[in-house]
Scaffold this motif. Structure first.
Motif, mmCIF file in Angstrom:
data_model
loop_
_atom_site.group_PDB
_atom_site.id
_atom_site.type_symbol
_atom_site.label_atom_id
_atom_site.label_comp_id
_atom_site.label_asym_id
_atom_site.label_seq_id
_atom_site.Cartn_x
_atom_site.Cartn_y
_atom_site.Cartn_z
ATOM 1 N N ARG A 138 0.842 -1.190 0.000
ATOM 2 C CA ARG A 138 0.000 0.000 0.000
ATOM 3 C C ARG A 138 0.882 1.246 0.000
ATOM 4 N N LEU A 139 0.726 2.062 -1.001
ATOM 5 C CA LEU A 139 1.478 3.307 -1.110
ATOM 6 C C LEU A 139 0.522 4.480 -0.977
ATOM 7 N N PRO A 140 1.048 5.636 -0.622
ATOM 8 C CA PRO A 140 0.161 6.806 -0.566
ATOM 9 C C PRO A 140 -0.391 7.107 -1.958
ATOM 10 N N THR A 141 -1.554 7.673 -1.987
ATOM 11 C CA THR A 141 -2.196 8.003 -3.256
ATOM 12 C C THR A 141 -1.370 9.041 -3.994
ATOM 13 N N ALA A 142 -1.027 8.740 -5.245
ATOM 14 C CA ALA A 142 -0.285 9.698 -6.068
ATOM 15 C C ALA A 142 -1.275 10.722 -6.600
ATOM 16 N N GLU A 143 -0.850 11.946 -6.607
ATOM 17 C CA GLU A 143 -1.709 13.022 -7.074
ATOM 18 C C GLU A 143 -1.540 13.201 -8.580
ATOM 19 N N LEU A 144 -2.625 13.146 -9.300
ATOM 20 C CA LEU A 144 -2.601 13.423 -10.727
ATOM 21 C C LEU A 144 -2.804 14.915 -10.929
ATOM 22 N N SER A 145 -2.224 15.441 -11.989
ATOM 23 C CA SER A 145 -2.336 16.873 -12.247
ATOM 24 C C SER A 145 -3.724 17.256 -12.732
ATOM 25 N N GLY A 146 -4.448 16.301 -13.271
ATOM 26 C CA GLY A 146 -5.763 16.598 -13.820
ATOM 27 C C GLY A 146 -5.694 17.185 -15.217
ATOM 28 N N ARG A 147 -4.501 17.237 -15.788
ATOM 29 C CA ARG A 147 -4.296 17.807 -17.111
ATOM 30 C C ARG A 147 -3.618 16.772 -17.991
ATOM 31 N N VAL A 148 -4.227 16.469 -19.126
ATOM 32 C CA VAL A 148 -3.643 15.545 -20.091
ATOM 33 C C VAL A 148 -3.763 16.175 -21.468
ATOM 34 N N SER A 149 -2.655 16.257 -22.163
ATOM 35 C CA SER A 149 -2.655 16.759 -23.534
ATOM 36 C C SER A 149 -2.477 15.563 -24.454
ATOM 37 N N LEU A 150 -3.554 15.162 -25.096
ATOM 38 C CA LEU A 150 -3.516 13.982 -25.957
ATOM 39 C C LEU A 150 -2.479 14.136 -27.059
ATOM 40 N N ARG A 151 -2.384 15.324 -27.604
ATOM 41 C CA ARG A 151 -1.399 15.577 -28.671
ATOM 42 C C ARG A 151 0.018 15.328 -28.166
ATOM 43 N N HIS A 152 0.324 15.800 -26.958
ATOM 44 C CA HIS A 152 1.672 15.622 -26.418
ATOM 45 C C HIS A 152 1.908 14.187 -25.922
ATOM 46 N N VAL A 153 0.849 13.494 -25.517
ATOM 47 C CA VAL A 153 0.995 12.078 -25.162
ATOM 48 C C VAL A 153 1.390 11.285 -26.403
ATOM 49 N N VAL A 154 0.698 11.545 -27.520
ATOM 50 C CA VAL A 154 1.025 10.859 -28.779
ATOM 51 C C VAL A 154 2.439 11.216 -29.216
ATOM 52 N N LEU A 155 2.803 12.491 -29.110
ATOM 53 C CA LEU A 155 4.154 12.927 -29.466
ATOM 54 C C LEU A 155 5.191 12.233 -28.588
ATOM 55 N N PHE A 156 4.911 12.124 -27.289
ATOM 56 C CA PHE A 156 5.812 11.438 -26.359
ATOM 57 C C PHE A 156 6.050 10.003 -26.826
ATOM 58 N N VAL A 157 4.974 9.299 -27.162
ATOM 59 C CA VAL A 157 5.080 7.894 -27.581
ATOM 60 C C VAL A 157 5.841 7.781 -28.902
ATOM 61 N N VAL A 158 5.547 8.646 -29.868
ATOM 62 C CA VAL A 158 6.218 8.586 -31.168
ATOM 63 C C VAL A 158 7.710 8.869 -31.022
ATOM 64 N N VAL A 159 8.045 9.915 -30.273
ATOM 65 C CA VAL A 159 9.466 10.250 -30.064
ATOM 66 C C VAL A 159 10.157 9.133 -29.291
ATOM 67 N N PHE A 160 9.449 8.539 -28.318
ATOM 68 C CA PHE A 160 10.026 7.441 -27.554
ATOM 69 C C PHE A 160 10.337 6.254 -28.464
ATOM 70 N N LEU A 161 9.400 5.884 -29.332
ATOM 71 C CA LEU A 161 9.629 4.743 -30.234
ATOM 72 C C LEU A 161 10.784 5.026 -31.189
ATOM 73 N N ALA A 162 10.855 6.253 -31.707
ATOM 74 C CA ALA A 162 11.973 6.617 -32.586
ATOM 75 C C ALA A 162 13.296 6.569 -31.822
ATOM 76 N N SER A 163 13.294 7.057 -30.588
ATOM 77 C CA SER A 163 14.514 7.033 -29.769
ATOM 78 C C SER A 163 14.910 5.610 -29.407
ATOM 79 N N LEU A 164 13.926 4.765 -29.214
ATOM 80 C CA LEU A 164 14.180 3.354 -28.917
ATOM 81 C C LEU A 164 14.917 2.695 -30.072
#
Length: 196
Positions: A54-80
């Motif tokens: 049991r860990l303390p509850t992690a706080e989410l920012s409540g903000r998600v940018s779908l465009r930047h999530v996709v960019l993160f994944v694409v750049v990550f795969l290219a970097s991989l």
């Protein structure tokens, strides 16, 4: 309303659901299998981990940018792919590729962003997080292919770019403002506040 009320438990379950699902996905990624069996065993492991550890509850920012999530994944795969090719090239060329432990002071004070940064930099071949100082928000990376101080700085800036990508994808508005303003590292800000 008591802390153990059904409504409170349901709310806690709802806020932890993204992390629970991430544990299942992480399990499937670790095994390299996206099968029903991997999903079921990941579900069992996630239940075990979240129940026993049991860990303390992690706080989410409540903000998600779908465009930047996709960019993160694409750049990550290219970097991989790029990292795998670079490491493969280093193994077939004569001479030692050179290695270093690099200290990377992060700019944000967010556990989730620090975790995303550490995971992204560790999964790319050629670098590995050997220590994470949560109190000072510093990552220590073991990196191969380092021959000069310019290479060291290049690797440090690469890790900071991963932090910036994570903030743009899921970070809070305050963290996003820090990244955009070019704020100094978190530990430097702490030291400045301590001298006042």
């Amino acid at each position: 309303m008591s802390p153990d009320s059904p409504r409170q438990r349901l709310r806690q379950l709802w806020t932890q659901l993204p992390f629970f699902l991430w544990l299942v996905v992480l399990w499937m990624l670790l095994w390299g299998q996206f099968t029903v069996l991997a999903a079921v065993t990941g579900l069992v492991i996630a239940v075990f981990v979240t129940t026993v550890f049991r860990l303390p509850t992690a706080e989410l920012s409540g903000r998600v940018s779908l465009r930047h999530v996709v960019l993160f994944v694409v750049v990550f795969l290219a970097s991989l792919i790029r990292g795998a090719l670079t490491v493969a090239w280093q193994t077939v060329t004569p001479g030692q590729p050179g290695a270093a432990i690099i200290r990377v002071p992060l700019r944000t004070d967010d556990d989730l962003v620090m975790a995303h940064t550490a995971v992204a930099t560790s999964l790319i071949p050629g670098s590995l997080v050997v220590e994470a100082d949560r109190e000072r928000r510093v990552l220590y990376l073991h990196v191969i292919g380092v021959r000069s101080l310019d290479d060291v700085e290049h690797q440090r800036q690469s890790a900071l770019r991963w932090e910036a990508r994570a903030v743009r994808a899921v970070g809070s508005r305050a963290d996003l403002a820090l990244i955009r303003s070019g704020a100094p590292a978190y530990e430097q800000r702490l030291a400045q506040e301590g001298t006042r």
